[in-house]
Design a protein around this motif. Structure first.
Motif, short mmCIF file in Angstrom:
data_model
loop_
_atom_site.label_atom_id
_atom_site.label_comp_id
_atom_site.label_asym_id
_atom_site.label_seq_id
_atom_site.Cartn_x
_atom_site.Cartn_y
_atom_site.Cartn_z
N VAL A 141 0.85 -1.18 0.00
CA VAL A 141 0.00 0.00 0.00
C VAL A 141 0.89 1.23 0.00
O VAL A 141 1.63 1.48 0.95
N SER A 142 0.81 2.02 -1.05
CA SER A 142 1.69 3.18 -1.17
C SER A 142 0.98 4.49 -0.87
O SER A 142 1.61 5.46 -0.47
N ALA A 143 -0.34 4.55 -1.08
CA ALA A 143 -1.03 5.84 -0.95
C ALA A 143 -2.38 5.68 -0.28
O ALA A 143 -3.13 4.74 -0.56
N PHE A 144 -2.71 6.60 0.59
CA PHE A 144 -4.01 6.65 1.24
C PHE A 144 -5.12 6.80 0.21
O PHE A 144 -6.18 6.18 0.32
N SER A 145 -4.88 7.59 -0.82
CA SER A 145 -5.92 7.85 -1.83
C SER A 145 -6.33 6.58 -2.56
O SER A 145 -7.53 6.34 -2.79
N SER A 146 -5.37 5.74 -2.92
CA SER A 146 -5.73 4.51 -3.63
C SER A 146 -6.44 3.52 -2.71
O SER A 146 -7.33 2.78 -3.13
N LEU A 147 -6.10 3.55 -1.43
CA LEU A 147 -6.71 2.65 -0.47
C LEU A 147 -8.18 2.98 -0.23
O LEU A 147 -8.97 2.12 0.15
N LEU A 148 -8.57 4.23 -0.47
CA LEU A 148 -9.98 4.60 -0.31
C LEU A 148 -10.88 3.85 -1.27
O LEU A 148 -12.06 3.62 -0.98
N PHE A 149 -10.35 3.45 -2.42
CA PHE A 149 -11.20 2.87 -3.47
C PHE A 149 -10.93 1.40 -3.74
O PHE A 149 -11.69 0.75 -4.45
N ARG A 150 -9.86 0.88 -3.17
CA ARG A 150 -9.56 -0.54 -3.34
C ARG A 150 -8.69 -1.01 -2.19
O ARG A 150 -7.74 -0.32 -1.81
N GLY A 190 -3.94 6.42 7.19
CA GLY A 190 -4.33 7.80 7.38
C GLY A 190 -3.59 8.50 8.51
O GLY A 190 -3.43 9.72 8.50
N VAL A 191 -3.14 7.74 9.51
CA VAL A 191 -2.39 8.35 10.62
C VAL A 191 -0.89 8.25 10.42
O VAL A 191 -0.12 8.64 11.30
N GLY A 192 -0.47 7.70 9.27
CA GLY A 192 0.95 7.67 8.95
C GLY A 192 1.69 6.44 9.44
O GLY A 192 2.92 6.46 9.56
N ALA A 193 0.98 5.36 9.71
CA ALA A 193 1.63 4.13 10.15
C ALA A 193 2.51 3.55 9.04
O ALA A 193 2.28 3.80 7.85
N GLU A 194 3.48 2.78 9.45
CA GLU A 194 4.35 2.11 8.47
C GLU A 194 3.70 0.81 8.02
O GLU A 194 3.19 0.05 8.84
N PHE A 195 3.74 0.55 6.72
CA PHE A 195 3.20 -0.69 6.15
C PHE A 195 4.36 -1.52 5.62
O PHE A 195 5.22 -1.01 4.90
N ILE A 196 4.36 -2.79 5.97
CA ILE A 196 5.40 -3.71 5.52
C ILE A 196 4.73 -4.85 4.78
O ILE A 196 3.82 -5.51 5.31
N THR A 247 -3.36 12.46 9.20
CA THR A 247 -2.29 13.36 8.81
C THR A 247 -2.86 14.46 7.91
O THR A 247 -3.91 14.28 7.29
N PRO A 248 -2.18 15.61 7.81
CA PRO A 248 -2.68 16.68 6.93
C PRO A 248 -2.90 16.21 5.49
O PRO A 248 -3.90 16.58 4.87
N SER A 249 -1.99 15.39 4.97
CA SER A 249 -2.15 14.94 3.58
C SER A 249 -3.36 14.02 3.43
O SER A 249 -4.09 14.10 2.44
N ALA A 250 -3.60 13.15 4.41
CA ALA A 250 -4.77 12.28 4.34
C ALA A 250 -6.06 13.08 4.47
O ALA A 250 -7.05 12.78 3.80
N ARG A 251 -6.04 14.11 5.31
CA ARG A 251 -7.24 14.96 5.44
C ARG A 251 -7.55 15.67 4.14
O ARG A 251 -8.71 15.80 3.75
N ARG A 252 -6.52 16.11 3.44
CA ARG A 252 -6.75 16.79 2.15
C ARG A 252 -7.39 15.83 1.15
O ARG A 252 -8.33 16.20 0.43
#
Length: 276
Positions: A141-150, A190-196, A247-252
């Motif tokens: 998972v690289s981006a919060f935005s893509s995770l919103l839809f899949r 969304g809170v900036g956790a690390e994904f492995i 995070t601010p970027s996830a809120r945007r």
């Protein structure tokens, strides 16, 4: 974490899982990582599920909870909220079989990370008779935005470090959010956790008629009948109530989606009950 052999709480959500439970629990007993306990939340089984669990697991390592009977996500969260402090947590579907190195690999990957982190891995998709079909590695998972839809996060491969457990316990999914793993992944990203992501398969995922989702089946049907869009909307609506935690970027990203979330209905076919 500096614990040499940290305890992993295995969160098991059950509902009439007797046909597969013996082999599943046997795979826990065969784990190379031996520091574990099981939190079993049962949603009202009327088969031998609880008897099997009690007969196979030492009572000092098993906690049985009465499930909320409000669906899969709430049943898993009922188990997770009873997770002891400072322990790792692993989601475990009632019909899977873990490889013996499942927990050891996860703990090894997570052991030195500071802050919340989520581990996922590959899996072998198999027929219910255990014949392998294919290896599914998924994607990181690289981006919060893509995770919103899949959701590329396979919940049955997930292991959470103690910091991730603590934050998730504070923010349970709303009642209409359908999937525990998607919600956990969304909130943690969304809170900036690390994904492995470990592409090595660590379990056998058995496909059968009673799978809630299935590895491949039914996605097109759910898109066409509007169900998938309702899932997305439920996640977005749920996150909107706790967006100050993100995070601010996830809120945007979320704020871009919020004005248009009603539009998710526009192109979909109405469900039989006419609602999401």
């Amino acid at each position: 974490m500096d614990q040499p052999n940290p305890t992993v709480s295995i969160v098991l959500a059950t509902l009439n899982g007797a046909p597969f439970l013996k082999e599943q629990l046997a795979s826990i007993l065969e784990q190379d990582h031996t520091a574990w306990d099981v939190i079993l939340s049962d949603d009202g089984s009327h088969d031998a599920t609880l008897q099997i669990a009690k007969s196979m697991l030492d009572q000092t390592r098993l906690k049985i909870l009465e499930g909320p009977k409000r669906g899969l996500a709430q049943n898993f969260w009922n188990g997770l909220k009873h997770e002891p402090r400072e322990q790792f947590a692993a989601f475990f579907d009632q019909d899977d079989v873990w490889h013996s190195d499942k927990l050891a690999r996860a703990v090894s990957h997570l052991s030195d990370i500071k802050g919340p982190a989520l581990y996922t891995a590959g899996r072998i998709v198999a027929h219910c008779d255990k014949r392998p079909q294919y290896v599914q590695t998924r994607r990181s998972v690289s981006a919060f935005s893509s995770l919103l839809f899949r959701n590329p996060v396979a919940g049955n491969t997930c292991v959470l470090n103690p910091d991730a457990v603590k934050i998730l316990q504070r923010f349970a999914p709303p009642p209409d959010v359908p999937f525990h793993d998607w919600w956990a992944a969304l909130f943690l990203k969304g809170v900036g956790a690390e994904f492995i992501h470990d592409s090595t398969p660590t379990l056998r995922y058995r496909q059968h008629a009673n799978n809630v989702i299935g590895a491949r089946n039914g996605h097109l049907h759910r898109v066409l009948n509007g169900t998938y869009f309702c899932w997305i909307q439920s996640n977005i609506d749920g996150l909107s109530h706790i967006q100050d935690q993100l995070t601010p970027s996830a809120r945007r990203v979320l704020r871009v989606c919020l004005p248009s979330r009603a539009g998710l209905r526009l192109g979909q076919r109405q469900k039989t009950d006419g609602t999401c």
